[in-house]
Design a protein around this motif. Structure first.
Motif, PDB file in Angstrom:
ATOM      1  N   ALA A 346       0.881  -1.257   0.052  1.00 36.59           N
ATOM      2  CA  ALA A 346      -0.077  -0.125   0.109  1.00 36.59           C
ATOM      3  C   ALA A 346       0.939   1.330   0.058  1.00 36.59           C
ATOM      4  O   ALA A 346       0.467   2.282  -0.809  1.00 36.59           O
ATOM      5  N   ALA A 347       1.849   1.245   0.658  1.00 36.98           N
ATOM      6  CA  ALA A 347       2.704   2.540   0.612  1.00 36.98           C
ATOM      7  C   ALA A 347       3.666   2.472  -0.492  1.00 36.98           C
ATOM      8  O   ALA A 347       3.591   3.681  -0.918  1.00 36.98           O
ATOM      9  N   LEU A 348       4.223   1.573  -1.134  1.00 35.54           N
ATOM     10  CA  LEU A 348       4.680   1.683  -2.445  1.00 35.54           C
ATOM     11  C   LEU A 348       3.772   2.102  -3.444  1.00 35.54           C
ATOM     12  O   LEU A 348       3.980   3.034  -4.206  1.00 35.54           O
ATOM     13  N   ARG A 349       2.580   1.589  -3.503  1.00 36.62           N
ATOM     14  CA  ARG A 349       1.555   1.857  -4.651  1.00 36.62           C
ATOM     15  C   ARG A 349       1.336   3.467  -4.404  1.00 36.62           C
ATOM     16  O   ARG A 349       1.248   4.200  -5.445  1.00 36.62           O
ATOM     17  N   GLU A 350       1.035   4.019  -3.151  1.00 35.26           N
ATOM     18  CA  GLU A 350       0.951   5.482  -2.923  1.00 35.26           C
ATOM     19  C   GLU A 350       2.275   6.119  -3.454  1.00 35.26           C
ATOM     20  O   GLU A 350       2.276   7.223  -4.161  1.00 35.26           O
ATOM     21  N   ALA A 351       3.455   5.834  -3.244  1.00 33.05           N
ATOM     22  CA  ALA A 351       4.600   6.566  -3.752  1.00 33.05           C
ATOM     23  C   ALA A 351       4.766   6.485  -5.138  1.00 33.05           C
ATOM     24  O   ALA A 351       5.135   7.315  -5.817  1.00 33.05           O
ATOM     25  N   PHE A 352       4.290   5.394  -5.870  1.00 34.73           N
ATOM     26  CA  PHE A 352       4.740   5.104  -7.222  1.00 34.73           C
ATOM     27  C   PHE A 352       3.370   5.668  -8.189  1.00 34.73           C
ATOM     28  O   PHE A 352       3.156   5.732  -9.466  1.00 34.73           O
ATOM     29  N   ALA A 353       2.099   6.158  -7.632  1.00 38.00           N
ATOM     30  CA  ALA A 353       1.069   6.468  -8.035  1.00 38.00           C
ATOM     31  C   ALA A 353       1.267   7.573  -9.213  1.00 38.00           C
ATOM     32  O   ALA A 353       1.957   8.543  -8.912  1.00 38.00           O
ATOM     33  N   ASP A 354       0.866   7.082 -10.474  1.00 35.17           N
ATOM     34  CA  ASP A 354       0.717   8.002 -11.518  1.00 35.17           C
ATOM     35  C   ASP A 354       2.301   8.433 -12.007  1.00 35.17           C
ATOM     36  O   ASP A 354       2.598   9.334 -12.494  1.00 35.17           O
ATOM     37  N   ARG A 355       3.505   7.754 -11.795  1.00 40.36           N
ATOM     38  CA  ARG A 355       4.719   7.923 -11.800  1.00 40.36           C
ATOM     39  C   ARG A 355       5.328   7.130 -12.803  1.00 40.36           C
ATOM     40  O   ARG A 355       4.899   5.980 -13.060  1.00 40.36           O
ATOM     41  N   GLU A 356       5.998   7.668 -13.714  1.00 39.57           N
ATOM     42  CA  GLU A 356       6.823   6.840 -14.885  1.00 39.57           C
ATOM     43  C   GLU A 356       7.878   6.244 -13.790  1.00 39.57           C
ATOM     44  O   GLU A 356       8.464   7.059 -13.108  1.00 39.57           O
ATOM     45  N   VAL A 357       8.353   4.943 -14.288  1.00 39.82           N
ATOM     46  CA  VAL A 357       9.363   4.276 -13.467  1.00 39.82           C
ATOM     47  C   VAL A 357      10.568   3.879 -14.436  1.00 39.82           C
ATOM     48  O   VAL A 357      10.234   3.270 -15.617  1.00 39.82           O
ATOM     49  N   LEU A 358      11.625   4.204 -14.277  1.00 36.99           N
ATOM     50  CA  LEU A 358      13.173   3.579 -15.070  1.00 36.99           C
ATOM     51  C   LEU A 358      13.784   2.597 -14.121  1.00 36.99           C
ATOM     52  O   LEU A 358      14.031   2.623 -12.976  1.00 36.99           O
ATOM     53  N   MET A 359      13.394   1.328 -14.734  1.00 39.67           N
ATOM     54  CA  MET A 359      14.124   0.032 -13.997  1.00 39.67           C
ATOM     55  C   MET A 359      15.285  -0.046 -14.767  1.00 39.67           C
ATOM     56  O   MET A 359      15.404  -0.167 -16.107  1.00 39.67           O
ATOM     57  N   ILE A 360      16.333  -0.166 -13.913  1.00 45.45           N
ATOM     58  CA  ILE A 360      17.824  -0.526 -14.280  1.00 45.45           C
ATOM     59  C   ILE A 360      18.226  -1.715 -14.051  1.00 45.45           C
ATOM     60  O   ILE A 360      18.506  -1.971 -12.935  1.00 45.45           O
ATOM     61  N   GLY A 361      18.693  -2.718 -15.012  1.00 45.22           N
ATOM     62  CA  GLY A 361      19.043  -3.997 -14.740  1.00 45.22           C
ATOM     63  C   GLY A 361      20.501  -4.058 -14.785  1.00 45.22           C
ATOM     64  O   GLY A 361      21.253  -3.069 -15.215  1.00 45.22           O
ATOM     65  N   PRO A 362      20.956  -5.092 -14.265  1.00 50.09           N
ATOM     66  CA  PRO A 362      22.563  -5.335 -14.301  1.00 50.09           C
ATOM     67  C   PRO A 362      23.521  -5.762 -15.447  1.00 50.09           C
ATOM     68  O   PRO A 362      24.431  -6.419 -15.640  1.00 50.09           O
ATOM     69  N   GLY A 363      22.699  -5.491 -16.665  1.00 45.98           N
ATOM     70  CA  GLY A 363      23.366  -5.718 -18.137  1.00 45.98           C
ATOM     71  C   GLY A 363      24.695  -4.916 -18.175  1.00 45.98           C
ATOM     72  O   GLY A 363      24.824  -3.740 -17.673  1.00 45.98           O
ATOM     73  N   THR A 364      25.204  -5.204 -19.227  1.00 50.01           N
ATOM     74  CA  THR A 364      26.460  -4.471 -19.423  1.00 50.01           C
ATOM     75  C   THR A 364      26.254  -3.116 -19.842  1.00 50.01           C
ATOM     76  O   THR A 364      27.209  -2.046 -19.709  1.00 50.01           O
ATOM     77  N   SER A 365      25.150  -3.043 -20.605  1.00 41.33           N
ATOM     78  CA  SER A 365      24.836  -1.736 -20.997  1.00 41.33           C
ATOM     79  C   SER A 365      24.537  -0.506 -19.959  1.00 41.33           C
ATOM     80  O   SER A 365      24.597   0.776 -20.217  1.00 41.33           O
TER      81      SER A 365
END
Length: 532
Positions: A346-365
């Motif tokens: 619930a707390a995370l849902r509120e923090a992320f509401a209506d926001r764009e998210v950039l996910m960064i994985g551990p690939g070489t790029s």
């Protein structure tokens, strides 16, 4: 005191390292050096009718092939033997001993096959061979099972019965116990042998212990040149020979072993090393099949202490009879620490509401394209969350941790920078001190049907779906490359896939992304094999 003999099995047991492909010149050279070293018994390879003949390999379908590889070589005083894993070579593929290059055949078998295997040994004996009964995983025998084996052996009267410490579990106390049972109850004309593996670094010491028993029957111990062999390797024959020269007046030519190490063996050591290491120690200390250790280590999600805990849960006959489904279930049960994550969701849902998210994985790029990723972050102001690592740039708002091994690698950095970002961890990851900012149920995020049930990328996507995120930018999720190509931003995260494995994993992730497009819009900031 009975005669003491030394048996070399480099060309057979050493073949597990290189799929028996020594090359014909090496096969001949090793054999000739062993003869010149005065080794009593030389095991020259496997008889296995599932394998085609290859003059460069010491595994072959029938006894005629032995002649094709070694024919014409002078064996001098040596007894020459081959090995059969019971059930892998039909009797019709074995010529009578008088027509064969072999003087003897060693038959390995698991304890539940002892009756059939000893009957097979009897048939080989009728063909004129000296037959060795090789007791696979001797430490798995209960006393009543050993007594039944002895009863069968006394009926067949093989040349020798050998204790095979398949998983390197033996110490001197249980070696003495099994030796005493065999020596007390086997007919006196049957020899007793010992074949060591070095998981506990006890192979050489146990050979010394075995040889020290002053009995009237023939005894023999196995070794391989430089300890070459399956898993942790074998007792190094050059060390055993030196001991037998010094203590029992033997005349083994040590220089021949050393020449073989230099000329024939060291070329196989670098690409596929053998010998004592932590992997085989874990297997031996838990009295279990090494495949259980490799399965858990290949997960790349567990600390060594966690692996040890899971191995400690193995029970009964399953410990030495590898069962992939069984260990997968134990792994899942260990990881499945259930928590009440409703408040954190619930707390995370509120923090992320209506926001764009950039996910960064551990690939070489994540390294090679870090400037481009940072530019996107500065321009679009998304919430930034990285997966199981801390990128140099851009700065991240959240770290997603789903992997205990990665957490161990990051623990120091997290403690130094704990106030610059928040940590979202799955319940299988235990914090060294205190609690993570958010903890989510591991079991609700895995895919039990997948080959990798807890792929961190897929788990985080499921988290984003739970939080109602609609737009996700993806960087550093490069996909898996086969062969020796790097897959990860840091060398200590690296492990390699075959081309087939990589293709299969990439297709799996691509299919998941397609399925999720109904709920979320994905945009790749860096190139990815998942973009199909």
């Amino acid at each position: 005191m009975g005669e003491l003999k030394l048996l070399d099995c480099t060309l057979r047991d050493g073949g597990y390292v290189n799929d028996w492909e020594f090359g014909h010149n090496n096969l001949v050279s090793i054999f000739e050096r062993l003869v010149d070293a005065n080794v009593d018994v030389i095991e020259v390879g496997f008889l296995d009718d599932r394998r085609p003949f290859d003059i460069n390999r010491s595994i072959m379908p029938d006894t005629d092939c032995m002649e094709k590889i070694y024919g014409g070589l002078d064996r001098k005083q040596a007894m020459v033997v081959g090995m059969i894993d019971y059930g892998t070579c039909k009797l019709e593929n074995i010529k009578p001993c008088a027509e064969s290059f072999l003087d003897g055949i060693r038959v390995i078998f698991k304890k539940h096959l002892r009756e059939e295997a000893l009957a097979y040994c009897a048939e080989l004996k009728k063909l004129g061979y000296k037959v060795f009964a090789q007791l696979v995983s001797v430490t798995s025998y209960e006393d009543d099972e050993m007594m039944d084996l002895i009863r069968l052996a006394n009926e067949v009267k093989p040349y020798a019965v050998s204790m095979v410490d398949t998983y390197g579990l033996m110490h001197q106390n249980n070696l003495k116990h099994y030796f005493s049972l065999l020596n007390e109850h086997l007919l006196p004309e049957i020899g007793i042998g010992y074949h060591a593996h070095n998981n506990f670094q006890m192979g050489y010491a146990n050979c010394i212990e075995m040889l020290s028993h002053k009995v009237d029957r023939m005894m023999l111990v196995d070794g391989t040149i430089y300890g070459m062999g399956k898993s942790a390797g074998n007792a190094p024959i050059e060390l055993v020979a030196m001991h037998m020269n010094d203590v029992y007046g033997k005349n083994y030519q040590i220089s021949q072993f050393l020449e073989a190490i230099d000329s024939n063996i060291t070329s196989f050591y670098t690409p596929a090393t053998w010998g004592y290491n932590m992997f085989f120690y874990l297997a031996a200390s838990n009295d279990c099949h090494p495949n259980y250790v490799s399965f858990l280590m290949d997960k790349r999600t567990l600390s060594v202490s966690s692996i040890n805990e899971i191995l400690g849960k193995l029970q009964g006959e399953k410990k030495l009879l590898y069962d992939k489904n069984y260990i997968e279930q134990l792994y899942k049960e260990y990881q499945d620490v259930v928590v009440d994550d409703e408040k954190d969701i619930a707390a995370l849902r509120e923090a992320f509401a209506d926001r764009e998210v950039l996910m960064i994985g551990p690939g070489t790029s994540a390294n090679t394209k870090c400037d481009a990723i940072a530019e996107v972050s500065d321009r679009r102001k998304p919430i930034v969350i990285s997966v199981n690592f801390i990128p140099e740039k851009p700065s991240t708002d959240y770290i997603f941790l789903s992997n205990s091994k990665r957490y161990v690698q990051l623990a120091t950095a997290l403690s130094l920078k704990e106030h610059s970002y928040k940590v979202i961890a799955t319940s299988n990851v235990t914090k060294t001190n205190g609690k993570f900012d958010y903890t989510l149920n591991y079991s609700s995020l895995i895919d039990e049907k997948a080959e990798i049930i807890d792929d961190s990328f897929i788990m985080l996507l499921k988290v984003m779906k739970k939080l109602g995120v609609k737009k996700i930018l993806l960087a550093g999720f490069d996909g898996y490359a086969g062969g020796t190509k790097p897959n990860y931003v840091q060398a200590d995260m690296e492990y390699h896939f075959t081309d087939e494995q990589a293709l299969k994993l990439n297709q799996y992730v691509s299919d998941i992304l397609k399925d999720m497009k109904e709920d979320m819009d994905f945009e790749f900031v860096t190139d990815s094999l998942y973009e199909a």
